[in-house]
Design an enzyme around this catalytic site. Sequence first.
Site, mmCIF file in Angstrom:
data_model
loop_
_atom_site.group_PDB
_atom_site.id
_atom_site.type_symbol
_atom_site.label_atom_id
_atom_site.label_comp_id
_atom_site.label_asym_id
_atom_site.label_seq_id
_atom_site.Cartn_x
_atom_site.Cartn_y
_atom_site.Cartn_z
ATOM 1 C CE LYS A 10 -3.925 -2.184 2.192
ATOM 2 N NZ LYS A 10 -5.160 -1.842 3.162
ATOM 3 C CE1 TYR A 50 -9.421 -2.891 0.260
ATOM 4 C CE2 TYR A 50 -8.458 -0.944 -0.844
ATOM 5 C CZ TYR A 50 -8.195 -2.032 -0.210
ATOM 6 O OH TYR A 50 -7.036 -2.394 0.353
ATOM 7 C CG ASN A 113 -3.701 -2.123 6.759
ATOM 8 O OD1 ASN A 113 -3.565 -1.755 5.629
ATOM 9 N ND2 ASN A 113 -4.627 -3.060 7.193
ATOM 10 C CG HIS A 116 -5.885 -6.034 -0.003
ATOM 11 N ND1 HIS A 116 -6.771 -6.218 0.934
ATOM 12 C CD2 HIS A 116 -5.790 -6.950 -1.041
ATOM 13 C CE1 HIS A 116 -7.840 -6.868 0.154
ATOM 14 N NE2 HIS A 116 -7.132 -7.608 -0.962
ATOM 15 C CD GLU A 127 -9.069 -9.103 -3.603
ATOM 16 O OE1 GLU A 127 -9.949 -8.898 -2.678
ATOM 17 O OE2 GLU A 127 -7.869 -9.448 -3.231
HETATM 18 P P1 CMP Z 1 -7.582 -4.517 3.704
HETATM 19 O O1 CMP Z 1 -7.165 -5.778 3.988
HETATM 20 O O2 CMP Z 1 -6.822 -3.697 2.488
HETATM 21 O O3 CMP Z 1 -9.090 -4.273 3.328
HETATM 22 C C1 CMP Z 1 -10.138 -3.044 3.745
HETATM 23 C C2 CMP Z 1 -9.072 -2.222 4.343
HETATM 24 O O4 CMP Z 1 -9.841 -1.188 5.104
HETATM 25 C C3 CMP Z 1 -8.138 -2.735 5.358
HETATM 26 O O5 CMP Z 1 -7.420 -3.629 4.811
HETATM 27 C C4 CMP Z 1 -7.899 -1.449 6.012
HETATM 28 O O6 CMP Z 1 -6.678 -0.973 5.728
HETATM 29 C C5 CMP Z 1 -9.191 -0.589 6.045
HETATM 30 N N1 CMP Z 1 -9.768 -0.352 7.385
HETATM 31 C C6 CMP Z 1 -10.326 -1.402 7.942
HETATM 32 N N2 CMP Z 1 -10.866 -0.894 9.243
HETATM 33 C C7 CMP Z 1 -10.566 0.458 8.967
HETATM 34 C C8 CMP Z 1 -10.942 1.535 10.045
HETATM 35 N N3 CMP Z 1 -11.686 1.205 11.049
HETATM 36 N N4 CMP Z 1 -10.608 2.735 9.529
HETATM 37 C C9 CMP Z 1 -9.636 2.952 8.636
HETATM 38 N N5 CMP Z 1 -9.545 1.852 7.514
HETATM 39 C C10 CMP Z 1 -9.964 0.607 8.077
#
Ligand code: CMP
Length: 139
Positions: A10, A50, A113, A116, A127
């Site tokens: 990311k 998403y 984070n 993904h 995906e």
């Molecule tokens: P990902 O696995 O890419 O799938 C959905 C994403 O939404 C997740 O990782 C996080 O990066 C994001 N996400 C999930 N929960 C939250 C939250 N409470 N606030 C902001 N982003 C979130």
Amino acid sequence: ALERTFSIIKPDATRRNLTGKINAKFEEAGLRIVAQKRIHLSKAQAGEFYKVHAERPFYDELCEFMASAPIVAQVLEGENAITKNREVMGATNPADAAAGTIRAEFAESVGENSVHGSDAPETAKEEIAYFFSGLELVG
Ligand code: CMP
């Protein structure tokens, strides 16, 4: 069984020049990078990817973030690649992620984070197809 999963490095991670360190974690875990490209998504493209999260309160912020800098889209192959990748990534929220996982070491917050990974075989298939053609998958 030999399996493929879809992975994204990311914007928070590409910005901090962490692509190589994250790829090393995948390779050390026995995952092979069989396709990889660095791209800069538009907000609309991030939103399409998403769309299952469209009703979540963080959707707009998530799409803005995913379009804020380049990402690295990848296909990882290995025995039980989906589960293995989820283990290497660690929990979504870095505060809950086990020591040694990518998110424990590199993620900045639950939103930013670092990686993904697909959550199931059906989503992995969808995906991968969203980002790659069959010709781009090089086992
Ligand atoms: P990902 O696995 O890419 O799938 C959905 C994403 O939404 C997740 O990782 C996080 O990066 C994001 N996400 C999930 N929960 C939250 C939250 N409470 N606030 C902001 N982003 C979130």
